[in-house]
Design a protein around this motif. Structure first.
Motif, short mmCIF file in Angstrom:
data_model
loop_
_atom_site.label_atom_id
_atom_site.label_comp_id
_atom_site.label_asym_id
_atom_site.label_seq_id
_atom_site.Cartn_x
_atom_site.Cartn_y
_atom_site.Cartn_z
N GLU A 159 46.80 39.10 50.35
CA GLU A 159 45.89 37.94 50.22
C GLU A 159 44.89 38.14 49.09
O GLU A 159 44.63 37.23 48.30
CB GLU A 159 45.15 37.73 51.55
CG GLU A 159 44.28 36.49 51.54
CD GLU A 159 43.62 36.27 52.90
OE1 GLU A 159 44.12 35.46 53.66
OE2 GLU A 159 42.59 36.92 53.17
N VAL A 160 44.33 39.35 48.99
CA VAL A 160 43.37 39.63 47.91
C VAL A 160 44.07 39.52 46.55
O VAL A 160 43.53 38.91 45.62
CB VAL A 160 42.74 41.03 48.08
CG1 VAL A 160 41.88 41.39 46.86
CG2 VAL A 160 41.89 41.08 49.35
N ILE A 199 44.46 35.88 45.82
CA ILE A 199 43.21 35.18 45.50
C ILE A 199 42.85 35.37 44.03
O ILE A 199 42.44 34.44 43.35
CB ILE A 199 42.06 35.68 46.41
CG1 ILE A 199 42.24 35.12 47.83
CG2 ILE A 199 40.70 35.27 45.85
CD1 ILE A 199 41.28 35.69 48.85
N ILE A 200 43.00 36.58 43.54
CA ILE A 200 42.66 36.78 42.12
C ILE A 200 43.86 36.55 41.22
O ILE A 200 43.83 36.84 40.04
CB ILE A 200 42.06 38.18 41.86
CG1 ILE A 200 43.10 39.27 42.17
CG2 ILE A 200 40.78 38.40 42.62
CD1 ILE A 200 42.88 40.50 41.36
N LYS A 201 44.92 36.03 41.83
CA LYS A 201 46.14 35.68 41.07
C LYS A 201 46.66 36.87 40.27
O LYS A 201 47.03 36.76 39.11
CB LYS A 201 45.87 34.49 40.16
CG LYS A 201 45.42 33.24 40.91
CD LYS A 201 45.25 32.07 39.96
CE LYS A 201 44.81 30.81 40.69
NZ LYS A 201 43.45 30.87 41.22
N ALA A 202 46.67 38.05 40.94
CA ALA A 202 47.16 39.25 40.27
C ALA A 202 48.66 39.38 40.37
O ALA A 202 49.24 40.28 39.81
CB ALA A 202 46.50 40.49 40.89
N ASP A 206 38.12 31.19 37.75
CA ASP A 206 39.32 30.92 38.54
C ASP A 206 39.94 32.21 39.05
O ASP A 206 40.95 32.18 39.74
CB ASP A 206 40.34 30.13 37.72
CG ASP A 206 40.78 30.88 36.47
OD1 ASP A 206 40.38 32.04 36.31
OD2 ASP A 206 41.53 30.30 35.68
N GLY A 207 39.30 33.35 38.72
CA GLY A 207 39.79 34.61 39.26
C GLY A 207 41.10 35.10 38.68
O GLY A 207 41.65 36.08 39.15
N VAL A 208 41.58 34.44 37.66
CA VAL A 208 42.89 34.83 37.14
C VAL A 208 42.81 36.21 36.49
O VAL A 208 41.96 36.44 35.63
CB VAL A 208 43.41 33.79 36.12
CG1 VAL A 208 44.73 34.26 35.53
CG2 VAL A 208 43.60 32.47 36.80
N ALA A 209 43.69 37.09 36.91
CA ALA A 209 43.65 38.47 36.44
C ALA A 209 44.53 38.66 35.22
O ALA A 209 45.38 39.52 35.20
CB ALA A 209 44.08 39.41 37.57
N PHE A 251 33.79 36.26 42.77
CA PHE A 251 34.87 35.32 43.10
C PHE A 251 35.41 35.58 44.51
O PHE A 251 35.60 34.65 45.30
CB PHE A 251 35.99 35.47 42.06
CG PHE A 251 37.07 34.44 42.18
CD1 PHE A 251 36.87 33.15 41.70
CD2 PHE A 251 38.28 34.75 42.78
CE1 PHE A 251 37.87 32.19 41.82
CE2 PHE A 251 39.27 33.81 42.89
CZ PHE A 251 39.07 32.53 42.41
N LEU A 252 35.61 36.85 44.83
CA LEU A 252 36.10 37.20 46.17
C LEU A 252 35.04 36.88 47.24
O LEU A 252 35.38 36.40 48.33
CB LEU A 252 36.46 38.69 46.22
CG LEU A 252 37.72 39.09 45.44
CD1 LEU A 252 37.79 40.60 45.26
CD2 LEU A 252 38.97 38.58 46.13
N TYR A 274 35.63 34.39 50.58
CA TYR A 274 35.63 34.90 51.96
C TYR A 274 34.38 34.51 52.76
O TYR A 274 34.24 34.94 53.90
CB TYR A 274 35.80 36.41 51.97
CG TYR A 274 37.24 36.86 51.77
CD1 TYR A 274 38.19 36.65 52.76
CD2 TYR A 274 37.64 37.50 50.61
CE1 TYR A 274 39.51 37.05 52.60
CE2 TYR A 274 38.96 37.92 50.43
CZ TYR A 274 39.89 37.69 51.43
OH TYR A 274 41.18 38.09 51.26
#
Lengths: 132, 136
Positions: A93-94, A97-100, B91-94, B106-107, B111
């Motif tokens: 899930e983590v 969320i960060i789209k890793a 957007d948290g895109v890594a 972002f996390l 949560y």
């Protein structure tokens, strides 16, 4: 919760082998520097690919994600990939969320990862032999 | 439950473990508790690494409250004024072009339900709120 780090060579030679990093416990602000330190010599000799077995990983924070990001970036520059197997649902899930998830390999088992590596090595060998 | 903690990563994880024990004692659902511990780890790490510069002589406070309908986590530190709620949403895109430093906030947003900042008596006060499901 501490972090247990086990690093084993699963294929290839000591200098260019495929290594598996098995993590158990918590990858957080306290333990991420330990993982980074342990990975430094592995990154120097692991070739293009590195697999993380996360079956025992219960917790991860952005400090741990940064270590994975660093590894992924270095392997990508070599034309390789960081792969992850056996993630627990909360860790998946983590990652989501960060789209890793795009750009890394996600496998359900070590056998599936081994098949992927073998297939890729066949492609490289065929290319060297002039086959497509 | 109120904790006074030193400005070290080890103390951040002491707060996380206290929240896990607190949440398990209150029968907080595992998924919600995981998210809250992650949010606390991120916020407390930010305080220790930036506001307190990892100085063990400095301290910060964490207060955990459970009302039955919600759980709140309050963090207080005496560092320079810093409002993490003003951080751009992102957007948290890594992807490889992005510095991963923004993942923490972002996390936290993902949560928690509410993230409230105030400056009180020269201290940063950050409250994380999470609603709990009604008992069946």
């Amino acid at each position: 919760m501490p972090l247990d780090i086990q690093i084993v060579r699963t294929a290839g030679s000591d200098q260019t082998g495929v290594y598996t990093v098995k993590l158990t416990g918590s990858l957080d602000t306290l333990t991420a520097p330990d993982l980074e330190k342990e990975l430094t010599p592995v990154m120097a000799r692991c070739g293009k690919d590195l697999m993380f077995d996360l079956a025992g990983l219960k917790f991860i924070s952005s400090a741990g994600l940064r270590v994975f990001s660093m590894v992924r970036k270095q392997l990508k520059e070599r034309g390789g990939m960081a792969s992850f197997i056996s993630l627990q649902p909360q860790i998946t899930e983590v990652f989501a969320i960060i789209k890793a998830l795009p750009g890394v390999g996600m496998f359900t088992s070590e056998a599936e990862f081994d098949s992927y590596i073998a297939a890729r090595q066949r492609i490289v060998q065929n290319g060297q032999n002039g086959q497509v | 439950m109120k904790l006074e903690l030193k400005g070290t990563p080890g103390e951040v994880m002491r707060a996380v473990e206290s929240l896990q024990e607190f949440g398990e004692a209150k029968a907080i659902p595992a998924g919600i508790l995981f998210g809250l511990t992650l949010a606390l780890e991120e916020c407390a790490s930010n305080i220790v690494n930036h506001a307190l510069q990892r100085d063990p002589a400095q301290t910060f406070e964490v207060t955990l409250e459970h009302t039955g309908e919600a759980i709140s986590i309050e963090l207080r530190d005496s560092g320079i004024a810093f409002d993490p709620t003003l951080a751009p949403p992102g957007d948290g895109v890594a992807d490889d072009e992005e510095e991963p430093g923004g993942w923490g906030i972002f996390l936290v947003r993902k949560y928690t339900d509410n993230l409230i900042y105030s400056r009180e008596g020269g201290r940063n006060v950050l409250r994380l709120m999470k609603s709990l499901p009604l008992p069946a």
